[in-house]
Every structure is written in C-alpha cells, then in structure tokens.
Enzyme design. Structure first.
Site, PDB file in Angstrom:
ATOM      1  N   GLU A  23       9.800   6.962  19.252  1.00  0.00           N
ATOM      2  CA  GLU A  23       9.868   6.230  17.993  1.00  0.00           C
ATOM      3  C   GLU A  23      10.986   6.875  17.182  1.00  0.00           C
ATOM      4  OE1 GLU A  23       7.348   7.050  14.764  1.00  0.00           O
ATOM      5  OE2 GLU A  23       7.218   4.971  14.115  1.00  0.00           O
ATOM      6  N   HIS A  51       1.168  -0.893  14.456  1.00  0.00           N
ATOM      7  CA  HIS A  51       0.164  -0.488  13.464  1.00  0.00           C
ATOM      8  C   HIS A  51       0.779  -0.135  12.116  1.00  0.00           C
ATOM      9  CE1 HIS A  51       1.975   2.995  15.151  1.00  0.00           C
ATOM     10  NE2 HIS A  51       1.473   3.732  14.187  1.00  0.00           N
ATOM     11  N   ASP A  52       2.123  -0.109  12.061  1.00  0.00           N
ATOM     12  CA  ASP A  52       2.798   0.191  10.789  1.00  0.00           C
ATOM     13  C   ASP A  52       3.416  -1.045  10.165  1.00  0.00           C
ATOM     14  OD1 ASP A  52       4.195   3.260  12.127  1.00  0.00           O
ATOM     15  OD2 ASP A  52       2.334   2.931  11.021  1.00  0.00           O
TER      16      ASP A  52
HETATM   17  O1  TEU Z   1       5.665   6.295  11.733  1.00  0.00           O
HETATM   18  C1  TEU Z   1       6.813   6.870  11.165  1.00  0.00           C
HETATM   19  C2  TEU Z   1       7.466   5.912  10.353  1.00  0.00           C
HETATM   20  O2  TEU Z   1       8.668   5.882  10.307  1.00  0.00           O
HETATM   21  C3  TEU Z   1       6.638   4.910   9.648  1.00  0.00           C
HETATM   22  O3  TEU Z   1       5.475   5.505   9.105  1.00  0.00           O
HETATM   23  C4  TEU Z   1       7.456   4.460   8.512  1.00  0.00           C
HETATM   24  O4  TEU Z   1       7.902   5.637   7.815  1.00  0.00           O
HETATM   25  C5  TEU Z   1       6.669   3.650   7.584  1.00  0.00           C
HETATM   26  O5  TEU Z   1       5.840   2.799   8.325  1.00  0.00           O
HETATM   27  C6  TEU Z   1       7.681   2.898   6.774  1.00  0.00           C
HETATM   28  O6  TEU Z   1       7.040   2.096   5.882  1.00  0.00           O
HETATM   29  C7  TEU Z   1       4.962   7.156  12.601  1.00  0.00           C
HETATM   30  C8  TEU Z   1       3.628   6.490  12.894  1.00  0.00           C
HETATM   31  O7  TEU Z   1       3.861   5.240  13.552  1.00  0.00           O
HETATM   32  C9  TEU Z   1       2.912   6.287  11.578  1.00  0.00           C
HETATM   33  O8  TEU Z   1       1.694   5.563  11.772  1.00  0.00           O
HETATM   34  C10 TEU Z   1       2.620   7.654  10.976  1.00  0.00           C
HETATM   35  O9  TEU Z   1       2.045   7.482   9.693  1.00  0.00           O
HETATM   36  C11 TEU Z   1       3.924   8.468  10.838  1.00  0.00           C
HETATM   37  O10 TEU Z   1       4.743   8.432  11.995  1.00  0.00           O
HETATM   38  C12 TEU Z   1       3.589   9.934  10.611  1.00  0.00           C
HETATM   39  O11 TEU Z   1       3.084  10.468  11.813  1.00  0.00           O
END
Ligand code: TEU
Length: 548
Positions: free
Chosen positions: A248, A322-323
C-alpha cells in the site's frame, strides 16, 4: 496460477459475518461463508488485520503480531480457516502493518520502562528548545505527528497516524529482523500472500527535520532506502516461497511504483496507489464535497495503465477498500442506474492491466450507508475530521454531508446476507449500523435475482480463461473523451477494446474499422449491441469487443 491471473477478494473481518452473536464479525463467520466465496470464483482472500489489538484503529494498531485477537477467534479458528480455504483452492493474504505498532505492544511498553534497546525500536526525539514538537510533521489523522514519550518533559515519539500507533525505526536492523520473523511465522502457517500497510513510509532519516510542505510527507514518503528494506525483507521471508505481495503506497509516484513492482528488482509483486481516488478532493482536501473530475480520473487511469505497462510494473486494480467510500455511490449512480454503474465500474477495473481486488460487498453493489446520525460513525479518522470541520465552522448538516461521502466507515458496514434481522450478519446489534437499503440489497437478493453478482462471476472467469486480460498490454482509446473511459489490450494476434460510459447520458464514440468485425466479449446491458463506426453508449453502458 500466477498473480496476474488471480482475482483477490478483501475481507474486513469485523464486518463480514458474526458467528458467536457478539455483533462483531469473526473467523468462524468467514468459514461459514467459504462456499459463497468459492462460488464467486476468487483465488485469494486479503484479510484486514485480525491480530491482537486495542482496536483504536480497527486492528491497524497491533499489540502482538503472533496472536489472533479474541474478538475474531483463536489460533485454532485460524488453522481451521486456512485449511478449509485451501480445500476450496483459495489462498490467504495477511495484512502486515509494519510502519508502526500499538503503544500497547510489549516493545513500546519496554521502551516506556526505560529499556534502551526497545527505545531504539521507535522514533523518539527531543522537543525543540522553544518546546515545539521535534518537527512540524502532521499526523494523517489530524494534529501533530508527535506525542510526549511517557512522562518525559522533553522527549516525544513519532506517530504518522493515531497517537496509539507508534512508528517503528526501520534503520534499526533488530526491527527489520523482527518484521522478517513475523512474515516467516505466518508463511510457516501456510499463508501465501502479504499486503504491506503504508510500506512506503518506513524510510525515515536518522536526523528528522522540519518539512517545507508543512506536514512532512516529503520527509518520509518513498525514501530511496525503502527499496533496500523491501529487497532485504523479500530475501529473508516471502521471496523464499511462491508468494503474492502488494504494497500500500500512500501518496506515491509512478516512478517509485515501477521500482517497487518490477519483477527483476525482487521487491514486491504489485502496488496500490490512490491517485484515482482523490479526484473528488477539493484542492487536495479529502473532507470536501464536490463532484468527481472525470477527465482527471480518466487521465490518471490511462497514465498509470500505460506507464506501468511500458515499465513492466504491476498495478493492484481497485475502486473499493476499507478506507474508501463505495464506488457505486462515488463514481456511479446508486439509485436509478445502480446495476449499470456497478457493472460498468467493474468492467473498467477487471479488464484492465493489473490484478483486480474486490472489496466485500462490491460484488453485490453495496452502496454507502448514508447514516443520518454522527453517532453512527466509528472511524477514528472520521470522528477527528468531524471535530476539525466543526472547529472550522461547518454546521452539523454540512459535516454529515461530507462524512456520508468520504468517511472510511462507508466501506466498513456489516455485510448484509439476507433481509432477516441485522441483515443476517449477526444475531445481535452489529458493532456499526447496517446501511439504509440492506433489506433490498443483500447477498441473497443479489445471488437469486440480481445482475451485479453474476456479472462479477463472469469477469473473474474471463481473466482465468483469456490470456489477453492477464498478460495483454494497455493503451488508451478515445483518450480525451469527456464521458467514456476506453482502452485497448493487445496480446499476440488478439485485440480487446473496452468501452465504459461513466455518465448518466448517452455518449457517442467512434469505432475504428478494425473493431467492426469483433465479437462482444461482455456487455452490461441486457439487449445485444450492434457494432458500428458511430457507437452510441447508453448511460453507464460498458462493453468489451474481442478481435482474434
Ligand atoms: O491506510 C493508510 C492511508 O493512507 C489511509 O488511512 C489514508 O491515510 C486515509 O484513508 C486517507 O483518508 C492504512 C490502512 O489501510 C488504514 O486502514 C490505517 O488506518 C492506516 O494505514 C494506518 O495503519
């Protein structure tokens, strides 16, 4: 089967299926639904973290990489799950959150107790002489990226996310060895795939300085040292097996994704990038409410498609996770044209060059939940955003409108299995409310009467059947069209043209003569479509033409 032929399904365990009536999804619930997943035809399942965690960030704050959080079950449940998945020919991908640990992790606790060895596992720095934080870096969840280290008046520790998520010091070889040990532990348990969370952020310098960008991204994103760390981790762990790995890559660049995913560099197999999911941000601000910019979206998909093909990199293809908000609500039309726009969006991803990911519920056209109450939201980022917007003077109504469109909770609603109590997800109230339309949009209704689920099955099967989809090149078609996103794939003597109308209007597109004798491979409208030099696509119509 190599990863270019696979379709990977993402399960957010907390919201997939609850087997023990506590309102939270669990591993036994996934086991119950393996027949459904096997029928869909997917090849691998990426699980969001189910390791021990205080759940401040829904499991992305890990307190023990080697144990299953009791919320989700036991190691015996895990062993049963991976064995039963294997019986269906489905492999497991786990989520490795290696940029940070929970502050409840034993390493951080020992650091707090004064153990110098474990203090060097983290990024602890003194405040500036004027009492300001060590640098001007900002957390991605709002506020400073620094918090006081224990009772210290001078020292702070770095957290790019929540204060309970302490960033690890990857310059420390002991940390790198710990991470390799974690991957090898799960490899020995039979895991074949690994998703590395924000892995392009691990390259912090030894001397941490203020950033001209005012937030710090430039100081820690895509640092060259990350490639060394990935090559070392590849050699010492997942490179030992026929694994599938995806990074990611937050705020990354094409140039770095080419380096991260080029097969001869022995780093990762593919990368998630998010540029196409920021075309509805106003001046880079996620927490805004504007329509998405189609021309920017189309341009980015073409740029990434062509440059990754030319440079032999590999994209992870996705709209949802999920984000992210649900794509059918974000880029489609989740009322009048829900079937057409959901299948159009799927076509644009699944026939492109890369490995497609399906996020749970996407295959049944799940929409955003449109919560009407701020208290329905659970996500730490969303709750922080609501406070930030309120402080900026936004009304509750405006906050709600923005959260309804941008909250990460849009992707975290419980999977509705039927129109029974709690959507068949749980026998008690779910940890987060279901969406507004679960009585009509659920697995049972979609698999018995729907068109979206069968369409996804067809796309998954086509990738296995046709090499042109997995291995073909990528070129833009009608590049500047104002409503149609189209591209071609070529493999040997075969050619494929994919046309997708991203609007609720009819759109015209010229068909070059070479396509007129082709056959329609897949089409998201019931009636047949005559190929003509002057094609009219209906609202959200998608079709693919194969020329052999
Ligand atoms: O996501 C990192 C990330 O870039 C996203 O959280 C992004 O910053 C945000 O959605 C923008 O609005 C990863 C995971 O997918 C996320 O669920 C975690 O919260 C995050 O890392 C921290 O581990």
């Amino acid at each position: 089967m190599d990863f270019r032929k696979k379709t990977i399904y993402q399960i957010y365990p907390k919201s997939f299926k609850d087997s023990n009536g506590d309102g939270v999804g669990d591993l036994q619930g996934v086991i119950q639904k393996l027949p459904y997943l096997a029928d869909l035809g997917i090849d691998m399942i990426w699980f969001n973290p189910f390791f021990s965690s205080p759940q401040r960030d829904n499991g992305y704050d890990i307190s023990d990489y080697y144990s299953i959080d009791p919320l989700y079950g036991t190691m015996a449940d895990f062993d049963q799950l991976i064995a039963e998945m294997s019986a269906y020919g489905i492999e497991m991908m786990l989520d490795m959150v290696f940029n940070h640990t929970s502050t409840e992790h034993v390493w951080f606790q020992k650091a707090l107790q004064g153990d110098k060895r474990y203090q060097d596992y983290y990024l602890i720095r003194p405040k500036k002489e004027d009492g300001a934080p060590p640098t001007n870096w900002q957390s991605k969840f709002g506020g400073s990226a620094w918090s006081p280290f224990g009772e210290s008046d001078t020292d702070c520790y770095l957290h790019l996310f929540d204060p309970t998520q302490a960033d690890l010091n990857w310059r420390n070889p002991d940390v790198r060895q710990e991470m390799s040990r974690v991957v090898n532990f799960w490899i020995d348990k039979g895991v074949k795939g690994f998703r590395f969370d924000v892995i392009n952020l691990i390259g912090k310098d030894d001397v941490l300085l203020d950033a001209d960008d005012g937030i710090g991204k430039a100081r820690y994103t895509d640092r060259p040292i990350v490639h060394d760390y990935l090559q070392e981790l590849n050699r010492s762990s997942f490179g030992r097996i026929n694994s599938v790995t995806v990074g990611e890559m937050s705020a990354t660049t094409i140039e770095n994704c080419l380096l991260y995913s080029h097969p001869e560099r022995n780093e990762l197999d593919m990368t998630f990038n998010f540029h196409h999911l920021k075309v509805d941000y106003e001046d880079g601000e996620k927490w805004s409410d504007i329509p998405f910019r189609f021309d920017e979206l189309s341009g980015l998909l073409h740029e990434w498609g062509e440059k990754m093909a030319d440079g032999n990199g590999w994209n992870a293809l996705f709209w949802n996770n999920h984000d992210q908000p649900r794509a059918v609500s974000r880029f489609g039309n989740d009322t009048t044209y829900r079937n057409e726009s959901a299948t159009m969006l799927a076509t644009a991803i699944h026939l492109s060059r890369g490995t497609p990911f399906i996020f749970q519920g996407e295959e049944i056209g799940l929409t955003n939940p449109y919560y009407s109450d701020l208290h329905s939201y659970r996500d730490v980022e969303s709750i922080n955003a609501c406070h930030m917007l309120t402080e900026k003077g936004y009304s509750t109504k405006d906050c709600m409108q923005i959260l309804q469109k941008k909250s990460r909770d849009n992707g975290r609603i419980p999977m509705p299995w039927n129109d029974g109590p709690n959507g068949g997800f749980s026998t008690s109230e779910p940890w987060i409310p279901l969406g507004k339309n679960w009585q009509t949009i659920n697995v049972q209704s979609e698999t018995e009467h729907g068109v979206i689920h069968p369409y996804y099955k067809q796309l998954i099967a086509l990738r296995k059947e046709l090499d042109i989809i997995a291995y073909g090149d990528y070129h833009a078609y009608a590049r500047k069209h104002e409503g149609i996103y189209a591209f071609t794939r070529t493999y040997g003597e075969e050619k494929l043209l994919v046309l997708t109308n991203f609007t609720d209007k009819k759109q015209r597109v010229a068909l070059q003569p070479e396509w007129l004798n082709g056959s329609i491979l897949i089409h998201n409208y019931p009636d047949s479509h005559t190929l003509s030099a002057d094609m009219i696509l209906q609202p959200y119509e998608a079709l693919a033409i194969l020329v052999k």
